[in-house]
Write a protein that holds these residues in place. Structure first.
Motif, PDB file in Angstrom:
ATOM      1  N   ALA A 167      25.897  48.543  43.076  1.00 23.68           N
ATOM      2  CA  ALA A 167      27.089  48.642  43.733  1.00 23.68           C
ATOM      3  C   ALA A 167      27.267  47.097  43.651  1.00 23.68           C
ATOM      4  CB  ALA A 167      27.671  49.287  44.602  1.00 23.68           C
ATOM      5  N   THR A 168      26.277  46.040  43.697  1.00 25.39           N
ATOM      6  CA  THR A 168      26.637  45.285  43.672  1.00 25.39           C
ATOM      7  C   THR A 168      25.368  43.714  43.180  1.00 25.39           C
ATOM      8  OG1 THR A 168      24.941  44.497  46.037  1.00 25.39           O
ATOM      9  CG2 THR A 168      27.514  45.144  46.118  1.00 25.39           C
ATOM     10  N   ASN A 220      29.374  48.534  38.502  1.00 27.21           N
ATOM     11  CA  ASN A 220      30.841  47.678  38.889  1.00 27.21           C
ATOM     12  C   ASN A 220      30.706  46.548  38.142  1.00 27.21           C
ATOM     13  OD1 ASN A 220      32.547  46.829  40.669  1.00 27.21           O
ATOM     14  ND2 ASN A 220      31.361  46.522  42.591  1.00 27.21           N
ATOM     15  N   GLU A 221      32.252  45.800  38.364  1.00 23.72           N
ATOM     16  CA  GLU A 221      32.962  44.718  37.571  1.00 23.72           C
ATOM     17  C   GLU A 221      31.687  43.773  38.378  1.00 23.72           C
ATOM     18  OE1 GLU A 221      34.124  47.715  37.036  1.00 23.72           O
ATOM     19  OE2 GLU A 221      33.882  47.779  34.962  1.00 23.72           O
ATOM     20  N   ALA A 225      33.016  39.414  38.430  1.00 23.99           N
ATOM     21  CA  ALA A 225      34.058  38.276  37.600  1.00 23.99           C
ATOM     22  C   ALA A 225      34.058  36.762  38.247  1.00 23.99           C
ATOM     23  CB  ALA A 225      35.476  39.074  37.888  1.00 23.99           C
ATOM     24  N   ASP A 249      35.156  46.552  32.502  1.00 22.80           N
ATOM     25  CA  ASP A 249      36.501  46.700  31.793  1.00 22.80           C
ATOM     26  C   ASP A 249      37.221  45.427  31.696  1.00 22.80           C
ATOM     27  OD1 ASP A 249      37.304  45.650  35.100  1.00 22.80           O
ATOM     28  OD2 ASP A 249      37.738  47.254  35.439  1.00 22.80           O
ATOM     29  N   ASP A 250      36.882  45.378  31.135  1.00 27.10           N
ATOM     30  CA  ASP A 250      37.846  43.417  30.742  1.00 27.10           C
ATOM     31  C   ASP A 250      37.110  42.829  29.530  1.00 27.10           C
ATOM     32  OD1 ASP A 250      40.473  41.793  32.581  1.00 27.10           O
ATOM     33  OD2 ASP A 250      39.404  40.132  31.440  1.00 27.10           O
ATOM     34  N   GLN A 300      35.104  39.527  31.387  1.00 28.99           N
ATOM     35  CA  GLN A 300      33.717  39.736  31.657  1.00 28.99           C
ATOM     36  C   GLN A 300      32.361  39.349  30.620  1.00 28.99           C
ATOM     37  OE1 GLN A 300      35.031  43.430  33.266  1.00 28.99           O
ATOM     38  NE2 GLN A 300      35.819  43.355  34.552  1.00 28.99           N
ATOM     39  N   ASP A 348      38.211  54.985  33.325  1.00 25.71           N
ATOM     40  CA  ASP A 348      39.136  55.337  34.484  1.00 25.71           C
ATOM     41  C   ASP A 348      39.377  56.523  34.482  1.00 25.71           C
ATOM     42  OD1 ASP A 348      40.948  56.189  36.807  1.00 25.71           O
ATOM     43  OD2 ASP A 348      42.399  54.672  36.302  1.00 25.71           O
ATOM     44  N   ARG A 378      41.900  55.473  40.090  1.00 24.25           N
ATOM     45  CA  ARG A 378      42.523  54.640  40.123  1.00 24.25           C
ATOM     46  C   ARG A 378      41.428  53.371  40.485  1.00 24.25           C
ATOM     47  NH1 ARG A 378      47.418  54.693  38.024  1.00 24.25           N
ATOM     48  NH2 ARG A 378      47.943  53.752  39.173  1.00 24.25           N
ATOM     49  N   ARG A 379      40.519  53.230  40.060  1.00 24.06           N
ATOM     50  CA  ARG A 379      39.841  51.590  40.800  1.00 24.06           C
ATOM     51  C   ARG A 379      40.104  50.733  39.869  1.00 24.06           C
ATOM     52  NH1 ARG A 379      34.690  53.041  44.416  1.00 24.06           N
ATOM     53  NH2 ARG A 379      33.731  52.798  42.663  1.00 24.06           N
ATOM     54  N   CYS A 380      38.600  50.672  39.199  1.00 22.58           N
ATOM     55  CA  CYS A 380      38.457  49.948  38.493  1.00 22.58           C
ATOM     56  C   CYS A 380      37.794  51.432  36.645  1.00 22.58           C
ATOM     57  CB  CYS A 380      36.455  49.294  37.998  1.00 22.58           C
ATOM     58  SG  CYS A 380      36.634  48.411  39.698  1.00 22.58           S
ATOM     59  N   GLY A 381      37.879  50.204  35.513  1.00 16.99           N
ATOM     60  CA  GLY A 381      37.811  51.419  34.270  1.00 16.99           C
ATOM     61  C   GLY A 381      38.973  51.431  33.591  1.00 16.99           C
TER      62      GLY A 381
END
Lengths: 355, 355
Positions: free
Chosen positions: B67-68, B87-88, B90, B112-113, B116, B138, B142-145
């Motif tokens: 996750a990190t 995970n994303e 930035a 998701d951007d 990134q 996503d 409704r979090r990332c994606g």
């Protein structure tokens, strides 16, 4: 001040303390106690950080309060020489560690059972030290502490019988009495009345009660005005929590967690801090500058809805966690941000020291 | 097994893993995947413990999910050479740390951007490495994606344009679908349908989608049966949580926190573990042997009501925390209790590594 410093490119999530507010809170607590005979014994469970605890040793502060033996050891290692364990222990190893600490600090321990008294006495004798003891009174929290007169007198008598123990007094903690609690003044008064009654009970039976220790930040003002309490165990005052707002305390929130916007979609912004870096027991975190409350949180993410356009990817957002104590316990280090925009790393050395 | 071992006098609270159950859970997961072309990529956020992660590298397991970036670094240091960051990121420093990791491990990252993608590409080029990329979808959390067709195609095109990046596929995570959720099967199917639609969308546009990564332990059975998912990110399966019972999974709870009774009064027993050692996000802890749920919890205490007489002071009580991931994140070490009553300390090395 904290906002300016984020240019320093700390990796996020980063735990930050605003030094100016922290120092003002410490000064405000000293001012509250000035002219009373009371002392403040800050509870270090708030931050578990010796570098912050040492700075709380100000006017009217005689030592610190700890919740665990591990916290006591870390604080003793940092040179703090007057330690209260406001908690019970019932393991041989912990009793021995307490006795070992008494070789290098004045140590006071809470008790609520004859078995604890026996064990502490034996360890103190084995280590050739003496321990001060407070009889713990259950003032309504229904956690630890004694209630019945017979039990209280028995505990006091047992402590007095032990050559290596000294009956220093009593303690009682009521838990947080929030501003939203309608009868909070009555509750606080009832707590102090209970402690006053126990003092009288022990005095009539011939026991000296030098110390009546208790109260948290939520009852600090009432404790200062109360004639019974001699020592206040408040800890949160130095860093504050949003949960305590509304109590008209002279303290402000000094803690922020800096997080980075890592994802955005529509009005949604997701930052890279979650339950593994933010204590959420009193609610979801909010953004300090906009006062925006999170809509959801998971382990490494907090989601905000940002009316209009959310900030660009990479933006640093300053979050206010609802619970300072559990937040500090998630971090290995905090960054103290000075008036001059300096930052200094401090180790949360007693983090994880619940043993 | 754990009960026998407590004679070893570990200081409490102590985090314990029943090795026999842990190994049986790993074997059961391998058995579930046997005969499918799917792989399991255990999520190490569950325990943040390299010594446990390494043992999960069993049949059908190709690497781990993190996750990190901090978790990835710790796992790479432990010799794990295939890492997915689900995970994303930035921040410049994190993008560079990811690229540095790709020098010693196969690294896949979610995006998701477009920002990134640009940053990852620049860092990968600067470090002379290549990165595999999954476009994050996503699927309803409704979090990332990403969601829109245009955005998904743009992201895929941007990844393909970058010489140092390879479009490996897509990922989507739905969050925990509990047994109590009435439409959980439909929810899971809808998630997988969404991922299948994104696969088709990208295939029609000429993009290869080798990897469709997703699913947690709560949707593991559905993911195994689903034709779209190629890689399962479940992590909790190895240690399990009471919250997942009722899903008919072939896994059992392997985690206990040993605590000591430190205070008792009437039918009340207070033990020396609380929110600083027990993750409570899915409810209060319960005692493993009696199935008794706590009545209250604070930072260093949990209170139980014990019909009849509570156990004597000093008794070790085995607690089951409701949330394994946040529990591990509170401990510096865990004790793996073997079939032969041996105990082995393992470091929760990625604890606190949310940066």
């Amino acid at each position: 001040m904290i906002r300016r410093v984020m240019a320093a490119d700390l990796p996020t999530p980063a735990l930050l303390v605003d030094e100016e507010i922290f120092e003002a809170n410490i000064a405000a607590a000293s001012a509250l106690l000035r002219g009373t005979a009371k002392t403040l014994r800050p509870h270090v469970k708030t931050h578990r950080t010796p570098a912050l605890a040492r700075r709380q040793l100000a006017e009217a502060v005689i030592g610190v309060t700890c919740a665990t033996v591990g916290e006591m050891e870390v604080m003793a290692d940092a040179g703090i020489t007057d330690l209260l364990l406001a908690n019970e222990v019932a393991s041989t190893d912990k009793v021995q560690r307490i006795a070992a600490l008494a070789r290098r600090a004045r140590v006071t321990v809470a008790v609520d059972d004859l078995a604890q008294i026996d064990a502490l006495s034996a360890a103190a004798q084995a280590f050739s030290v003496h321990l001060d003891v407070l009889v713990d009174v259950d003032v309504g929290l229904r956690r630890c502490g004694l209630t019945g007169e017979r039990q209280l007198l028995e505990a006091a008598a047992a402590v007095e019988r032990m050559p290596a123990l000294r009956l220093a007094g009593i303690m009682g903690y009521e838990g947080r009495l929030r501003a939203s609690l309608p009868d909070r003044h009555e509750k606080a008064k009832s707590v102090f009345r209970t402690l006053a009654e126990v003092c009288r009970l022990l005095a009539v039976a011939g026991y000296g009660v030098d110390v009546v220790s208790g109260a948290g930040t939520s009852t600090l003002l009432e404790a200062v005005a109360d004639p019974t309490i001699t020592e206040i165990q408040a800890g949160t005052y130095a860093l504050m929590e949003p949960d305590l707002e509304g109590l008209h305390l002279p303290f402000r929130c000094a803690v922020a967690v800096a997080a980075t916007v890592i994802s955005r979609s529509g009005c949604r912004a997701v930052v890279d801090a979650g339950r593994k870096t933010l204590g959420c027991e009193y609610g979801l975190p909010l953004t300090i500058e906009e006062g925006r409350v999170a809509v959801s949180i998971s382990e490494e993410h907090t989601v905000f809805e940002w009316p209009g356009t959310p900030p660009p990817l990479g933006t640093i957002v300053l979050l206010r966690p609802s619970q300072v104590r559990t937040t500090f316990n998630l971090h290995d280090r905090a960054w103290v941000v000075g008036r001059d925009a300096s930052i200094r790393e401090v180790a949360v050395e007693a983090r994880g020291r619940s043993q």
